[in-house]
Motif scaffolding. Structure first.
Motif, short mmCIF file in Angstrom:
data_model
loop_
_atom_site.label_atom_id
_atom_site.label_comp_id
_atom_site.label_asym_id
_atom_site.label_seq_id
_atom_site.Cartn_x
_atom_site.Cartn_y
_atom_site.Cartn_z
N ASN A 97 -6.56 6.12 0.15
CA ASN A 97 -7.60 5.27 -0.44
C ASN A 97 -8.80 5.19 0.51
O ASN A 97 -8.68 4.67 1.62
CB ASN A 97 -7.02 3.87 -0.69
N GLU B 9 0.74 2.17 -6.15
CA GLU B 9 -0.57 1.81 -5.58
C GLU B 9 -1.17 0.61 -6.31
O GLU B 9 -1.83 -0.24 -5.70
CB GLU B 9 -1.52 3.00 -5.67
N ASP C 252 -5.10 2.23 9.25
CA ASP C 252 -3.70 2.56 8.96
C ASP C 252 -2.84 1.34 9.23
O ASP C 252 -3.34 0.29 9.66
CB ASP C 252 -3.23 3.79 9.76
N PHE D 70 0.83 -1.20 0.00
CA PHE D 70 0.00 0.00 0.00
C PHE D 70 0.87 1.26 0.00
O PHE D 70 1.98 1.25 0.55
CB PHE D 70 -0.92 0.02 1.23
N VAL D 71 0.34 2.31 -0.58
CA VAL D 71 1.02 3.61 -0.60
C VAL D 71 0.35 4.53 0.41
O VAL D 71 -0.89 4.59 0.49
CB VAL D 71 0.95 4.24 -2.00
N GLY D 72 1.17 5.23 1.21
CA GLY D 72 0.59 6.16 2.17
C GLY D 72 1.63 7.11 2.70
O GLY D 72 2.81 7.08 2.31
N ALA E 237 3.68 7.24 -6.94
CA ALA E 237 2.72 6.71 -5.97
C ALA E 237 1.54 6.05 -6.68
O ALA E 237 1.05 5.00 -6.24
CB ALA E 237 2.23 7.82 -5.05
N SER F 68 -0.81 6.02 6.86
CA SER F 68 -2.22 6.16 6.48
C SER F 68 -2.30 6.40 4.98
O SER F 68 -1.49 7.13 4.41
CB SER F 68 -2.87 7.30 7.25
N THR F 69 -3.27 5.77 4.33
CA THR F 69 -3.41 5.88 2.89
C THR F 69 -4.52 6.86 2.53
O THR F 69 -5.38 7.18 3.35
CB THR F 69 -3.75 4.51 2.25
N LYS G 144 -4.99 13.13 -2.39
CA LYS G 144 -6.24 12.37 -2.53
C LYS G 144 -6.80 12.44 -3.95
O LYS G 144 -7.77 11.76 -4.27
CB LYS G 144 -7.28 12.89 -1.55
N VAL H 8 5.96 10.04 1.54
CA VAL H 8 5.08 9.07 0.88
C VAL H 8 5.88 7.79 0.71
O VAL H 8 6.99 7.81 0.17
CB VAL H 8 4.60 9.57 -0.50
#
Length: 731
Positions: A166, A227, A172, A149-151, A223, A163-164, A714, A188
């Motif tokens: 998405n 993702e 998280d 996951f990317v966050g 990112a 935290s993402t 976002k 990121v």
């Protein structure tokens, strides 16, 4: 941010559901009351007595069996247990989707039990109450959809959380101190979920890559790729392998091929294209018919099966076209040079050559390996100029050379004749029930730093349709040739539209005065074509185009041929773009294998490859869509003081979605930010209704908005409502 602890289980309660869950998760293992107590972390006498009592009740209800004195097993999976997929909402709840169930099953947050979006799970469906949607509980996560996951990382003294952005990722990710790596506060990052302990609120993970600072252009583009698990560069060993491939044109290889270097040949592509994977040749025959060749880069000649280069191409399965860059399926030495059908160069190709009459009847066909020489490279705009003016002098303002130039009479004549034939092909397709989706594509004018300077729309014209029709011809005829032999092949299939989605679409488009004819399959396609033509150029065009496309089934790859509904073809495949699509490479290999007299290939092997290719295509499409959203938000950041006229493209209980007419950027006006009245959501009218004025804000209305917030991370726009268009004329 501090680490959150799970609340302890209360004592003195019914443990039946939890007992069933424990036994279901280890269906072949028997447990006694002590082992169940240990699993529940309960060791007091009162709780153990309750467990013993609940075990006996469950056994009497025939839900579990006492396999030996004091030890219990869950009964064979009953009709209340199902396997399927989790579909998360943006509100930390989910729906369980299962082919065996007529309705999707609602899964409350506290019943997700660590399941994430698109995970394959086992679910227990509770007894349904009359008039209520069925509810369930995840018993087991069978297979994770994704673990990377990317966050954005928030580093504390001894740990961190990621935290993402998405909305469907409801938790998280906890990162122990020794797994933060080189990440710094606010970076990121790409993280990998390693474990999710039963009693932990968050999964445990480790940072596997630092992507950069939020909001920076390259960070956000990387990112997007990360993702969806898409690569941004080739491994060094793959690049090295590709560089060592012999890309020279050899006389010995030419001798094995049909030599078409003396036949008039040219390419028509976007003006910024570098990988030209198709060319057309044209020759008028003595009998008055035309020989038209569709020549496709012979990627399979260079891409040998079983090599690390082939493995990498298969894993990628497709090139990814982001707003500011292409992430190619093949290294540049092949995609832009050896395989690209560049002008004034000899190239190896795989060709479909047809003898076609004036009325577009195909009277002869030939498939095989060739060598060609491209006489001319056109951009679509240049070919369009020839079609519209019949002039052979390309003016400076549209020339890809930067100055005006003269095209040979032979090429002009060939272009005009093929345009005539393409229009006949297209007209016949539409009469047969094909659906025309010429959706407007949003494009950006970028400066040298990749910053958006302007927005424009790409619309298909005659030159685009010319290429499209001959590519469709090659794809159809190749699929038909193998399909009629009943041998394993890779088809591009498209099922009939989903009737429920069409009915929902009808409800929405009725607001604009349009309708769809549902009487039969042919009427639906004719009705959709008429609708597309009617909305062309109107403010609601993009909205209705999008609704129509969403009502369609998704095209995919399969060895099971069901035809292609949208194109109205009984047989269809992908043969024409092997530089950017791996299925086309496989089609070339299979076609050559069968031309050489080979036996039918293993269907199961190729079906697995079809599923993988379809999956990767979907991920690439999502990444491309996200890059457009990102660039739209970036563009709108620089226009925060400007009023825009938009059309309401969606209505929900929390606000209205508005699409800016001049640039197709979409954002939300939240209901709390619409200040001229107190609004409530009217579901039947797809509208917000003003409590005092009674005014409606409904689908298709034109309103003026300003940018309130443009969130690059976002990829989200928020608008402030200014006024309705009809309010301008009022005093």
């Amino acid at each position: 941010m501090s680490k959150r602890l799970r609340k302890p289980i209360k004592k003195g309660k019914d443990f039946s559901d939890k007992i069933l869950k424990i036994l279901s998760q280890s269906a072949n293992k028997a447990f006694n009351y002590k082992q169940i107590g240990a699993k529940l972390e309960l060791d007091d006498t009162e709780s153990r007595n309750q467990i013993i009592k609940d075990l006996k009740i469950l056994a009497s209800q025939d839900k579990i069996i006492e396999s030996e004195p004091g030890k219990y097993l869950v009964k064979a999976i009953s009709k209340d247990y199902y396997e399927g997929k989790i579909d998360m909402t943006g509100r930390k709840t989910a729906y369980f989707v299962c082919a065996e169930l007529e309705e999707d099953v609602f899964i409350p947050t506290n019943n997700l039990n660590h399941a994430l979006d698109k995970d394959i799970v086992k679910v227990y469906v509770y007894n349904r109450r009359k008039g209520k949607r069925p509810e369930g509980e995840v018993i087991e996560v069978i297979e994770r959809n994704k673990t990377d996951f990317v966050g954005v990382i928030d580093i504390q003294a001894n740990f961190a959380f990621v935290s993402t952005a998405n909305p469907k990722m409801y938790t998280d990710i906890f990162i122990p101190k020794d797994k933060i790596g080189e990440a710094e506060q606010g970076d990121v990052v790409l993280v990998h979920i390693e474990d999710w302990p039963a009693r932990a609120d968050s999964p445990f993970g480790s940072v596997i890559k630092v992507l950069g600072k939020p909001g920076e252009h390259d960070t956000e583009i990387h990112a997007i790729l990360a993702e969806y698990g898409l690569p941004s560069e080739f491994p060094i060993e793959v690049e090295t392998f590709a560089q060592k491939i012999d890309t020279s044109i050899e006389a010995s290889e030419i001798a094995k091929r049909r030599d078409m270097r003396d036949t008039l040949t040219f390419t028509i592509d976007p003006k910024d294209a570098k990988d030209f994977d198709d060319a057309l040749s044209f020759k008028k025959l003595e009998n008055g018919n035309y020989e038209i060749g569709i020549h496709i880069a012979d990627v399979s000649y260079y891409l040998e099966e079983g090599t690390i280069l082939d493995d990498e191409a298969y894993q990628r399965a497709t090139s990814v076209y982001l707003v500011d860059r292409v992430v190619p399926m093949l290294p540049e030495v092949l995609s832009n040079f050896a395989c690209s059908l560049r002008p004034n160069e000899e190239k190896y190709t795989f060709s479909a050559v047809f003898e076609i009459t004036e009325t577009t009847q195909v009277v002869n066909q030939w498939f095989g390996r060739t060598v060609i020489y491209s006489d001319q490279r056109f951009a679509y705009e240049e070919a369009q100029y020839i079609i519209e003016t019949k002039d052979n002098t390309i003016p400076e303002e549209i020339s890809i050379t930067g100055s005006s130039y003269v095209v040979s009479d032979d090429i002009v004549s060939a272009t005009l004749k093929m345009d005539e034939l393409a229009k006949i092909f297209r007209k016949r397709r539409m009469a047969d029930g094909a659906i025309s989706f010429d959706k407007v594509e949003v494009k950006f004018n970028l400066d040298q730093d990749g910053e958006p300077q302007g927005v424009y729309f790409k619309v298909s014209k005659d030159a685009n349709h010319l290429i499209e029709e001959f590519m469709l011809l090659a794809n159809r005829k190749v699929a038909e040739y193998i399909g009629k032999q009943k041998k394993t092949f890779i088809y591009r299939i498209h099922d009939e539209p989903n009737e429920d989605k069409l009915i929902a679409m009808q409800t929405l488009i009725a607001k604009f005065g349009y309708k769809i004819d549902f009487r039969n399959k042919g009427d639906i396609s004719k009705s959709l074509n008429a609708l597309m033509e009617e909305v062309n150029g109107k403010k609601e065009q993009n909205l209705i185009d999008t609704l129509a496309i969403r009502s369609m089934s998704k095209a995919k790859y399969s060895t099971d041929n069901i035809g292609h509904y949208g194109l109205a073809f009984e047989y269809y495949s992908h043969f024409t773009s092997p530089i950017r699509r791996y299925p086309d490479v496989m089609v070339h290999r299979l076609l050559q294998h069968y031309l050489d007299g080979g036996k039918s290939a293993d269907e199961e092997t190729y079906e697995t490859k079809c599923v993988h290719s379809s999956t990767m295509e979907g991920l690439a499409t999502n990444a491309e869509r996200d890059s457009i959203k990102y660039m739209q938000v970036k563009y709108m950041q620089d226009h925060q003081d400007q009023e825009f006229l938009g059309v309401i493209s969606g209505v929900t209980e929390w606000g209205i979605y508005v699409e800016i007419i001049e640039n197709k950027c979409e954002g939300m006006c939240r209901i709390r930010d619409i200040k001229d009245d107190y609004y409530t959501f009217d579901e039947k009218q797809y509208a917000l209704t003003g409590a005092t004025s009674g005014k409606l804000l409904q689908l298709g209305d034109e309103i003026y908005v300003k940018v309130k917030n443009a969130d690059l991370v976002k990829k989200q726009l928020d608008f402030n409502f200014i006024r309705r268009i009809e309010d301008i004329a009022k005093p």
